[in-house]
Design an enzyme around this catalytic site. Structure first.
Site, PDB file in Angstrom:
ATOM      1  CB  ALA A  12      -0.921  -0.016   1.211  1.00 25.78           C
ATOM      2  N   PRO A  29      14.066  -1.988  -2.703  1.00 26.26           N
ATOM      3  CG  PRO A  29      14.591  -1.949  -0.433  1.00 26.26           C
ATOM      4  CD  PRO A  29      13.595  -2.481  -1.407  1.00 26.26           C
ATOM      5  CB  ALA A  85      11.077   4.240 -19.463  1.00 24.46           C
ATOM      6  CG  PHE A  94      18.359  12.090 -10.922  1.00 21.63           C
ATOM      7  CD1 PHE A  94      18.409  10.886 -10.229  1.00 21.63           C
ATOM      8  CD2 PHE A  94      19.237  12.276 -11.994  1.00 21.63           C
ATOM      9  CE1 PHE A  94      19.317   9.895 -10.581  1.00 21.63           C
ATOM     10  CE2 PHE A  94      20.156  11.292 -12.347  1.00 21.63           C
ATOM     11  CZ  PHE A  94      20.200  10.101 -11.635  1.00 21.63           C
ATOM     12  CB  CYS A 152      12.217   5.127  -9.982  1.00 26.69           C
ATOM     13  SG  CYS A 152      10.716   4.345  -9.413  1.00 26.69           S
TER      14      CYS A 152
END
Ligand code: UDX
Ligand code: ADP
Length: 459
Positions: A11, A94, A220, A269, A273
């Site tokens: 969740a 992770p 991507a 950044f 991800c």
């Protein structure tokens, strides 16, 4: 297979918003999101939707609309697995902090536990959907666990990577560029495709084999991160010449082959991800001895680490080569605006570096709690928890965070930072008052008119 009940394990930032949007668009399907973290489930069930564990614009409204109707949050994982025809695995993966592949490979223990749990419980055929970002060929591992430990039921495995970006998750889910489904069984793909087809045009639903789907997600993210490291590399060059990185980005972005998105130079950044996925790509490439491929992608991370370090070095150098005992005000701690997620945020690393130089940091972020800030610093293991508490505090207002500070460091591009009373902030700061704008959001000449010494990225 006709789908009437879905279970989503995990969740979090992906599972929560994704299932909420699926539930909104498929009112006849019962969706149960389960998690081992009882506190998190309680927060998802809180009547006060401002307490949802994930902050995401538009999410609270959809949860209010669907919750207790066809969207449920529960810790009863086994019941949800048992009753569902389709199970999404959306747990965290992770980067490993121990053993083989430490610091590079993804830790798949949560995914494996889910697969074993499903294998133990399932008594009827299930479609298992891989939603977490995973290294290529993980579906194979899930398949092998399910087939070898299951109760003789048939499992179809699909890879359905999620491309939402935090902060814009609801819009990304409602209007996706594409939906990607990889798998072997056309029938299972059809079942999942028809769930998306209730709001996504059919031509945007792509079908590939399992491995292409898994690799497309990593690729991507690697391409997107590469654009940021590329423009950040140019930003350093701009700082040594008369060029301005914003002008360069605009000029190259107007070339339709390059495109204008993801060309904002920044302090670096962050997010759960980009780094993880590139490290995965590098690890997989090295495991096939593809050293040129691995080194090529690794450079994106090296550049990003350099950018964060360069930002704090420049701040220290500008403050007369010492920040010892000085207060530095941080605006923003989240890895980007409109989220309360801080994973891999540049702010953590810049703060860590400045505290190593004995600076005192006072942070204001509209959505990140004081506890989270300390947890993030403690996770780095650079110093004791007591020292982190001594050097880094969290403020309830921006004005409090910046009062008597020698410098402001803008770490996140929250829109509200642009609207502050910067004259008041200037008056309350030590002089000369410096701004280090890690997101290039303020106007240089207005800040200089007020009296600030203003530094941004790539100018
Ligand atoms: C990313 C991908 O965009 C998404 O498709 C994938 O599903 C998950 O990973 P996310 O990490 O949530 O999404 O946010 P994103 O908007 O991609 O930003 C990532 C980081 O890059 C942030 O720290 C952001 O501030 C930074 N960034 C982004 C820049 O520094 N410059 C840019 O031009 C764009
Ligand atoms: P993401 O950004 O990928 O959604 P999060 O960390 O936000 O990652 O969410 C992942 C969720 O998965 C966490 O709430 C965690 O408690 C949950 N989780 C991890 N392992 C399991 C498991 N074996 N069973 C159920 N839930 C799990």
């Amino acid at each position: 297979m006709k789908i009437t009940k879905i279970c989503c394990i995990g969740a979090g930032y992906v599972g929560g918003p994704t299932m909420a949007v699926i539930a909104k668009n498929n009112p006849h399907i019962k969706i149960t999101i389960v998690d081992i973290n009882a506190e998190r489930i309680a927060a998802w069930n809180d009547d006060d939707v401002s307490k949802l564990p994930v902050y995401e614009p538009g999410l609270a409204d959809i949860v209010k609309e669907t919750r207790h109707k066809n969207l449920f949050f529960s810790t009863d994982i086994n019941t949800a697995i048992d009753e569902s025809e389709m199970i999404f695995i959306s747990v965290n993966t992770p980067t490993k902090t121990y053993g083989k592949g430490k610091g590079m490979a993804s830790d798949l223990k949560h995914v494996e536990l889910c697969a074993r749990n499903i294998a133990d419980i399932a008594k009827t055929d299930k479609i298992v959907v891989e939603k977490s970002t995973l290294p290529v060929r993980t579906a194979q591992a899930i398949k092998s666990i399910l087939e070898n430990t299951g109760n003789g039921v048939t499992f179809d495995i699909l890879s359905n990577p999620e491309f939402l970006a935090e902060g814009t998750a609801i819009d990304d889910l409602l209007h996706p560029d594409r939906i990607l489904i990889g798998g072997e069984s056309e029938e299972a793909i059809d079942s999942l495709a028809s769930i998306y087809a209730s709001w996504v045009p059919r031509e945007k639903i792509l079908r590939t084999n399992l491995w292409s789907s898994e690799l497309s997600k990593l690729t991507a993210n690697a391409f997107l991160a590469q654009r940021i490291s590329s423009i950040n590399a140019i930003s350093e060059l701009c700082e040594h010449t008369e060029a301005n990185v914003n002008e360069v980005a605009k000029a190259i972005g107007m070339d339709s082959r390059i495109g204008s998105k993801f060309l904002k130079a920044s302090v670096g950044f962050g997010g759960s991800c980009f780094q993880k996925d590139i490290l995965n790509l590098v690890y997989v490439a090295r495991s096939y001895s593809l050293n040129e491929v691995a080194n090529y992608w690794e450079q994106v991370i090296i550049m990003n680490d350099h950018q964060k370090r360069r930002f704090s070095d420049r701040l220290i150098k500008t403050l007369y080569n010492t920040v010892s005992g000085k207060k530095i005000g941080f605006l923003g701690w989240a890895f980007k605006k409109d989220t309360n997620d801080t994973r891999e945020s540049a702010a953590i690393y810049v703060a860590d570096h400045l505290v190593s130089e004995q600076a005192y940091i006072s942070v204001y972020d509209p959505k990140v709690s004081a506890v989270k800030i300390q947890t993030d610093l403690n996770y780095l293991n650079t110093r004791t928890e007591a020292d982190n508490l001594k050097y880094v505090e969290s403020s309830n207002t921006p004005y409090e965070a910046l009062k008597d500070a020698h410098a402001v460091a803008i770490m996140t591009e929250w829109d509200e930072f642009k609207t502050y009373d910067w004259v008041r902030i200037y008056k309350d700061m030590k002089k000369p008052a410096f701004i280090f704008d890690g997101r290039n959001i303020l106007d240089k000449s207005s800040m200089e008119t007020i009296g600030f010494e203003y530094y941004s990225i790539g100018q």
